[in-house]
Scaffold this active site. Sequence first.
Site, mmCIF file in Angstrom:
data_model
loop_
_atom_site.group_PDB
_atom_site.id
_atom_site.type_symbol
_atom_site.label_atom_id
_atom_site.label_comp_id
_atom_site.label_asym_id
_atom_site.label_seq_id
_atom_site.Cartn_x
_atom_site.Cartn_y
_atom_site.Cartn_z
ATOM 1 N N CYS A 63 5.887 6.135 4.494
ATOM 2 C CA CYS A 63 4.726 5.400 3.959
ATOM 3 C C CYS A 63 4.114 6.111 2.758
ATOM 4 O O CYS A 63 3.253 5.538 2.080
ATOM 5 C CB CYS A 63 3.665 5.225 5.043
ATOM 6 S SG CYS A 63 4.269 4.288 6.452
ATOM 7 N N ASP A 79 -5.150 -10.437 -1.075
ATOM 8 C CA ASP A 79 -3.833 -11.074 -0.996
ATOM 9 C C ASP A 79 -3.013 -10.823 -2.265
ATOM 10 O O ASP A 79 -3.506 -10.968 -3.382
ATOM 11 C CB ASP A 79 -4.030 -12.585 -0.795
ATOM 12 C CG ASP A 79 -2.751 -13.276 -0.371
ATOM 13 O OD1 ASP A 79 -1.902 -12.620 0.268
ATOM 14 O OD2 ASP A 79 -2.595 -14.462 -0.695
ATOM 15 N N HIS A 80 -1.730 -10.445 -2.054
ATOM 16 C CA HIS A 80 -0.819 -10.174 -3.165
ATOM 17 C C HIS A 80 -1.369 -9.114 -4.108
ATOM 18 O O HIS A 80 -1.386 -9.279 -5.325
ATOM 19 C CB HIS A 80 -0.455 -11.464 -3.908
ATOM 20 C CG HIS A 80 0.482 -12.325 -3.107
ATOM 21 N ND1 HIS A 80 0.101 -12.944 -1.943
ATOM 22 C CD2 HIS A 80 1.793 -12.624 -3.291
ATOM 23 C CE1 HIS A 80 1.133 -13.603 -1.443
ATOM 24 N NE2 HIS A 80 2.167 -13.416 -2.227
ATOM 25 N N HIS A 109 0.842 -1.197 0.000
ATOM 26 C CA HIS A 109 0.000 0.000 0.000
ATOM 27 C C HIS A 109 0.876 1.246 0.000
ATOM 28 O O HIS A 109 2.091 1.173 0.191
ATOM 29 C CB HIS A 109 -0.983 0.005 1.178
ATOM 30 C CG HIS A 109 -0.355 0.156 2.542
ATOM 31 N ND1 HIS A 109 -1.090 0.426 3.666
ATOM 32 C CD2 HIS A 109 0.929 0.073 2.960
ATOM 33 C CE1 HIS A 109 -0.298 0.498 4.717
ATOM 34 N NE2 HIS A 109 0.929 0.288 4.319
ATOM 35 N N HIS A 152 4.929 0.104 -0.356
ATOM 36 C CA HIS A 152 5.686 -0.890 0.421
ATOM 37 C C HIS A 152 4.673 -1.921 0.912
ATOM 38 O O HIS A 152 3.462 -1.711 0.773
ATOM 39 C CB HIS A 152 6.394 -0.221 1.601
ATOM 40 C CG HIS A 152 5.430 0.340 2.589
ATOM 41 N ND1 HIS A 152 4.810 1.565 2.400
ATOM 42 C CD2 HIS A 152 4.909 -0.175 3.726
ATOM 43 C CE1 HIS A 152 3.982 1.781 3.405
ATOM 44 N NE2 HIS A 152 4.008 0.738 4.219
ATOM 45 N N HIS A 196 3.220 -5.339 3.588
ATOM 46 C CA HIS A 196 3.124 -5.950 4.910
ATOM 47 C C HIS A 196 2.558 -7.364 4.795
ATOM 48 O O HIS A 196 1.813 -7.665 3.867
ATOM 49 C CB HIS A 196 2.173 -5.167 5.824
ATOM 50 C CG HIS A 196 2.596 -3.762 6.082
ATOM 51 N ND1 HIS A 196 3.586 -3.436 6.966
ATOM 52 C CD2 HIS A 196 2.152 -2.582 5.567
ATOM 53 C CE1 HIS A 196 3.736 -2.121 7.000
ATOM 54 N NE2 HIS A 196 2.877 -1.575 6.152
ATOM 55 N N GLU A 240 -0.682 -5.012 11.373
ATOM 56 C CA GLU A 240 0.091 -4.667 10.184
ATOM 57 C C GLU A 240 1.540 -5.111 10.319
ATOM 58 O O GLU A 240 2.178 -5.502 9.355
ATOM 59 C CB GLU A 240 0.017 -3.145 9.991
ATOM 60 C CG GLU A 240 0.409 -2.669 8.615
ATOM 61 C CD GLU A 240 0.086 -1.193 8.455
ATOM 62 O OE1 GLU A 240 -0.779 -0.871 7.637
ATOM 63 O OE2 GLU A 240 0.697 -0.363 9.153
#
Length: 333
Positions: A211, A257-258, A192, A217, A219, A304
Site C-alpha cells: 500500500c 469519487d474518482h 490512495h 492503488h 478501491h 474498502e
Amino acid sequence: MTPSGLTAPLQVPPVAPQAAHPDTPLPTSGAHGRGRPCVITRRAVFSASHLYRLPELSEAENQRRFGLCSLPPGHGHNYELIVAMAGPLDADGMVLNLSDVKHAIRREVIAPLDFRFLNEVWPEFDLSRPQGRLPTTEALVLAIRDRLAPHLPLVSLRLHEQPSLWADVLAGPTPDPMEAFLSIRTHFAAAHRLAREELSQAENEAIYGKCARPHGHGHNYLVDVTVRGSIDPRTGMVCDLAVLQKLVDDLVVEPFDHTFLNKDVPHFATTVPTAENIALHIADLLREPIAASGAHLHRVRLQESPNNAAEVFAEAPRLDILPDALLAAAAAG
Ligand SMILES: [Zn+2]
Ligand SMILES: [Zn+2]
C-alpha cells in the site's frame, strides 16, 4: 482524538429473561450450556407496497416532500427483516426453539404484511387518524417491534427496504420509544497511497507493505451512514431521506469519487488515508450538517474491500450491541 474516535469497548447485549420452555425439566446429565447467555438472529422476508401521501397536504406539497413515493397508487419493495434475540440457553442448548421464533414472526409480521398495501394493514398507518403515520422503513420496523415484543426476547430489529436503505430499532427500554436508526449505503471509487511523509520509502513499506508503493492503488469504497433520531409522529421519518442523501453526495461522494485521495482531498495531504482515517473524516464532514437537518449522525462504516472495513461512531455507540450474525445475514441478503 476527535469525537468520532470515541468508541467504547463492545458491550455484551442485555440478556432478556428466559422466555422459552418454562416447563422444560432439568437435565439429568450434562448442562448443555444451560443458563449461558447468547444472541440469536432470525431472518424473514416479505413483499409489500406503500404510498407516501398525507391527506392534509396539497398535491404539490406531497410531491415536494415525498417525491416519487407520493405517486398513486403506490410502489413496492421486497423487505428483509432480521430479528435479534437474547437469553440464556435452555436445557436443550437453545435460547429459543427456532420453530417457535419462526411461527411468531410469521403470525405477527409476515402473514399480515406480505403482499399487502402497508397504508391499510395496521392502525399506526391509518392516516385518517391524527396519530396515523406514513409506513416508512423506520415506522414499519417500530410497529413490527411492538408486535413481536410480547412474544420474543428481542434485542434489536433491522428492516431492509432495499440493500442500500435500512432501519434499526433497539428493544426497550429506550429513553425515547420512537427512536430509530436509519442507514443509507453509497459508494465511490478512489485511489490512495499509505505512507507517512516523514518516513523513507523503505520505512513506509515496512509499515504499509504494498500500500506504500509510490503511485498508489484504488478501491471501490462502500460507505454506510447511519443517523439516529425520533420518528416523526406524522411523516414516520427520522429525517428527510432526500436531504440526507444529498448531504452524503455533496460532502463525500462528489469530492471523493474518482480522485487520488492523497492529492485531491486536502485533509489527506497531511493524514494517511487509511480506511480508518477516511471513515473518521467522513464522520467529521457529516456530523454538523446532519445535526442541522434535525437528526444525529450515529455511525459511519467504510468498506474498502470484501475483506476489510472501518467503523466509527460520531456519538456514544448504541448499535454496537448488534451481533455480527445479524450483519452477516444482512450482507448475504
Ligand atoms: Zn418505498
Ligand atoms: Zn488501499
